[in-house]
Design a protein around this motif. Structure first.
Motif, PDB file in Angstrom:
ATOM      1  N   ALA A  21      -1.013  -1.725   9.178  1.00  0.00           N
ATOM      2  CA  ALA A  21      -0.097  -2.480   8.313  1.00  0.00           C
ATOM      3  C   ALA A  21       0.810  -3.389   9.152  1.00  0.00           C
ATOM      4  O   ALA A  21       1.140  -3.064  10.292  1.00  0.00           O
ATOM      5  CB  ALA A  21       0.755  -1.510   7.497  1.00  0.00           C
ATOM      6  N   SER A  73      -1.940   2.501  11.388  1.00  0.00           N
ATOM      7  CA  SER A  73      -2.364   2.190  10.011  1.00  0.00           C
ATOM      8  C   SER A  73      -2.935   0.791   9.871  1.00  0.00           C
ATOM      9  O   SER A  73      -3.711   0.524   8.962  1.00  0.00           O
ATOM     10  CB  SER A  73      -1.183   2.342   9.053  1.00  0.00           C
ATOM     11  OG  SER A  73      -0.249   1.295   9.280  1.00  0.00           O
ATOM     12  N   SER A 130       1.286   5.605   0.203  1.00  0.00           N
ATOM     13  CA  SER A 130       0.627   6.704   0.914  1.00  0.00           C
ATOM     14  C   SER A 130       1.205   7.999   0.393  1.00  0.00           C
ATOM     15  O   SER A 130       2.371   8.069   0.013  1.00  0.00           O
ATOM     16  CB  SER A 130       0.852   6.580   2.424  1.00  0.00           C
ATOM     17  OG  SER A 130       2.226   6.624   2.738  1.00  0.00           O
ATOM     18  N   VAL A 135       0.863  -1.185   0.000  1.00  0.00           N
ATOM     19  CA  VAL A 135       0.000   0.000   0.000  1.00  0.00           C
ATOM     20  C   VAL A 135       0.894   1.228   0.000  1.00  0.00           C
ATOM     21  O   VAL A 135       1.861   1.302   0.768  1.00  0.00           O
ATOM     22  CB  VAL A 135      -0.910   0.022   1.254  1.00  0.00           C
ATOM     23  CG1 VAL A 135      -1.813   1.254   1.269  1.00  0.00           C
ATOM     24  CG2 VAL A 135      -1.755  -1.249   1.321  1.00  0.00           C
ATOM     25  N   ILE A 187      -6.550  -0.176   4.585  1.00  0.00           N
ATOM     26  CA  ILE A 187      -5.881  -1.378   5.120  1.00  0.00           C
ATOM     27  C   ILE A 187      -6.884  -2.245   5.898  1.00  0.00           C
ATOM     28  O   ILE A 187      -6.854  -3.478   5.806  1.00  0.00           O
ATOM     29  CB  ILE A 187      -4.641  -0.986   5.961  1.00  0.00           C
ATOM     30  CG1 ILE A 187      -3.589  -0.360   5.032  1.00  0.00           C
ATOM     31  CG2 ILE A 187      -4.065  -2.203   6.702  1.00  0.00           C
ATOM     32  CD1 ILE A 187      -2.343   0.150   5.715  1.00  0.00           C
ATOM     33  N   LEU A 199       3.162  -1.084   4.186  1.00  0.00           N
ATOM     34  CA  LEU A 199       2.827   0.304   3.863  1.00  0.00           C
ATOM     35  C   LEU A 199       4.112   1.103   3.683  1.00  0.00           C
ATOM     36  O   LEU A 199       5.027   1.032   4.510  1.00  0.00           O
ATOM     37  CB  LEU A 199       2.004   0.912   5.015  1.00  0.00           C
ATOM     38  CG  LEU A 199       1.730   2.433   4.927  1.00  0.00           C
ATOM     39  CD1 LEU A 199       0.773   2.741   3.783  1.00  0.00           C
ATOM     40  CD2 LEU A 199       1.145   2.951   6.245  1.00  0.00           C
ATOM     41  N   VAL A 202      -5.736   5.880   4.593  1.00  0.00           N
ATOM     42  CA  VAL A 202      -4.831   4.721   4.524  1.00  0.00           C
ATOM     43  C   VAL A 202      -5.329   3.631   5.484  1.00  0.00           C
ATOM     44  O   VAL A 202      -5.430   2.450   5.119  1.00  0.00           O
ATOM     45  CB  VAL A 202      -3.382   5.145   4.891  1.00  0.00           C
ATOM     46  CG1 VAL A 202      -2.481   3.938   5.067  1.00  0.00           C
ATOM     47  CG2 VAL A 202      -2.827   6.101   3.836  1.00  0.00           C
TER      48      VAL A 202
END
Ligand code: B12
Length: 448
Positions: free
Chosen positions: A165, A163, A120, A118, A133, A147, A129
């Protein structure tokens, strides 16, 4: 060790903001990573939450002549952290991009990936974000999510905590990608471009998109300047460039294979040292009669706009010129001594003489800096207008790891260290008084 290539899903997350518009905003870093993966035989899928051309869209897609256009929007609740500053009602907080149901269906219809990457962009889009996720984790439980990108690099501690992640990676992907893929999938990437040679990077995988209304082009990474408000030198500590021939080949590739007409330069420093870089590129574009449109939304260095530079840009097909002026209070020198008054006047004269019309020329003026006297902004708007250039207000967003961050934290109306969403420039975090906030509304009207 794994020898069959893994399936890696690359995701461009949603944007949560008060306002957003596709003014040539594409996740170029993610497309670059996807291109490197493809070169290594990896099976790459792409999910673009910011896809303006989503096949499930039923209303007409608006595409302006220059490729820009609006995103789909969905009103969403204000993040809790913003409520004390804005109240719950009457604030247009929005998820920009494809509808959530569309993305969920796309993901559900897809083969399970081995790894999800991912990207950002703006730090203050952190909640977009996290929402992306969370959906990825719901559809693909157990698949590792990494991320990276600008928010992950500038606010890594926040990203690690909030996040969702599994891996938060800071800085450019190239030096760490092979390790990440190996750890998460067992597969070895054998072809990673050397950091010393940008020409060795494959062209970004822009063709993963549904449709290409324009192409972002980057001729260099980083910036030789270090302005107090800007994070460029933290994100990319070394200024590196591609050869003009390599950039030309890429422009020709997107034009001939995908009929792309509009190109947006993403460089921080496109015109620096022009004899070796920009001039040969522009001369080649002119010689080959490409008939393309170029835009410089990320601003040009004014000092470098000689008569020759202006002339070549005009003849090569530049349509949107943005100048990184910042202020016309040339005595203040607070941001960097990048431009003197006479240099600004000469640049504008050169651009007008080359043939650029007033509405093609915009000068970015910083507004909402810590401790800024708004008289300075008003005077700048006046001067820029008198010169026949359109003033474009660039509202200041405080950015961690910049020289101005400490000043911003000290001057802000609220604790901007508590959450990146609090640094959104729509909030004017460093403008302290109601009077100044009202004055900014007037200044906005002046530039309309
Ligand atoms: C091009 C650019 C733009 C473009 C569009 C960008 C976009 N895609 O949306 C334009 C000109 C439109 C733009 C606008 C603005 N921008 Co801008 N922009 C940039 C710029 C110059 C380059 C970004 C870029 O594409 N880099 C090139 C690619 C190749 O790099 P990358 O995306 O970082 O990807 C690499 C790594 O991050 C990493 N990576 C990325 N994703 C992932 C994922 C994984 C899993 C991994 C492992 C790694 C990884 O690997 C990639 C390859 O090396 C940066 C400065 C900079 N030098 O980064 C500012 C920057 C991002 N912009 C900034 C700002 C402030 C703005 C504006 C708000 C300016 C203003 N006041 O009006 C606006 C608002 C944008 C908006 N609301 O949409 C700030 C960020 C502020 C913040 N709080 O986050 C930056 C950092 C500049 C600065 N002032 O310091 N911008």
């Amino acid at each position: 060790m794994r020898t069959d290539p893994p399936h890696i899903l690359c995701v461009n997350p949603w944007v949560h903001d008060f306002a957003a518009f596709d003014f040539w905003a594409r996740p170029l870093g993610l497309f670059t990573i996807a291109a490197i993966l493809r070169r290594n035989r990896v099976r790459v899928s792409f999910v673009d939450c910011m896809n303006r051309f989503h096949p499930r869209k039923t209303n007409r897609v608006k595409v302006y002549w220059d490729g820009r256009g609006p995103f789909e929007k969905t009103r969403i609740p204000l993040p809790e952290v913003l409520e004390p500053h804005l109240g719950k009602d009457g604030v247009n907080f929005t998820r920009y991009g494809a509808l959530k149901g569309w993305i969920e269906q796309d993901l559900s219809a897809m083969d399970r990936p081995d790894l999800i990457l991912v990207t950002s962009l703006m730090t203050y889009w952190a909640t977009g974000v996290a929402e992306t996720i969370a959906l990825l984790k719901k559809v693909f439980p157990g698949v590792p999510v990494a991320l990276g990108g600008i928010y992950a690099t500038l606010c890594d501690a926040h990203a690690r905590q909030y996040s969702g992640a599994d891996h938060v990676i800071t800085g450019p992907a190239e030096p760490v990608l092979a390790d990440l893929v190996k750890t998460c999938t067992g597969f070895t990437l054998n072809h990673i471009p050397a950091p010393t040679d940008l020409d060795a990077e494959p062209f970004a995988a822009l063709d993963l998109q549904e449709s290409m209304a324009y192409a972002p082009i980057l001729t260099s990474r980083g910036c030789p300047f270090s302005c107090e408000y800007c994070a460029s030198s933290f994100l990319e500590p070394r200024f590196r460039r591609r050869s003009p021939d390599n950039v030309f080949q890429e422009i020709r590739h997107w034009h001939t294979r995908f009929q792309v007409k509009n190109f947006a330069f993403y460089d921080d420093a496109l015109l620096i040292n022009p004899e070796k870089n920009a001039f040969p590129l522009l001369e080649r574009i002119i010689d080959e009669k490409m008939d393309l449109f170029f835009h410089t939304p990320n601003a040009l260095h004014i000092k470098e706009i000689s008569a020759k530079a202006a002339d070549l840009m005009f003849k090569a097909g530049f349509k949107t010129i943005r100048l990184g002026l910042e202020t016309t209070d040339f005595s203040s020198h607070r941001h960097d001594i990048k431009v003197r008054q006479d240099e600004f006047f000469t640049a504008v004269e050169n651009l007008r003489a080359a043939g650029f019309a007033k509405d093609q020329l915009g000068a970015y003026l910083l507004c909402g800096l810590p401790g800024q006297d708004l008289d300075e902004v008003e005077a700048s708007i006046g001067l820029v207008k008198r010169l026949g250039v359109t003033p474009v207000l660039a509202y200041y967003t405080p950015i961690p790891h910049t020289a101005m961050w400490a000043d911003a934290v000290k001057n802000a109306r609220f604790d901007i260290t508590a959450h990146p969403a609090l640094t959104n420039n729509s909030l004017f975090p460093c403008v302290r008084s109601q009077q100044d906030l009202a004055r900014i509304s007037q200044l906005k009207k002046m530039v309309k």
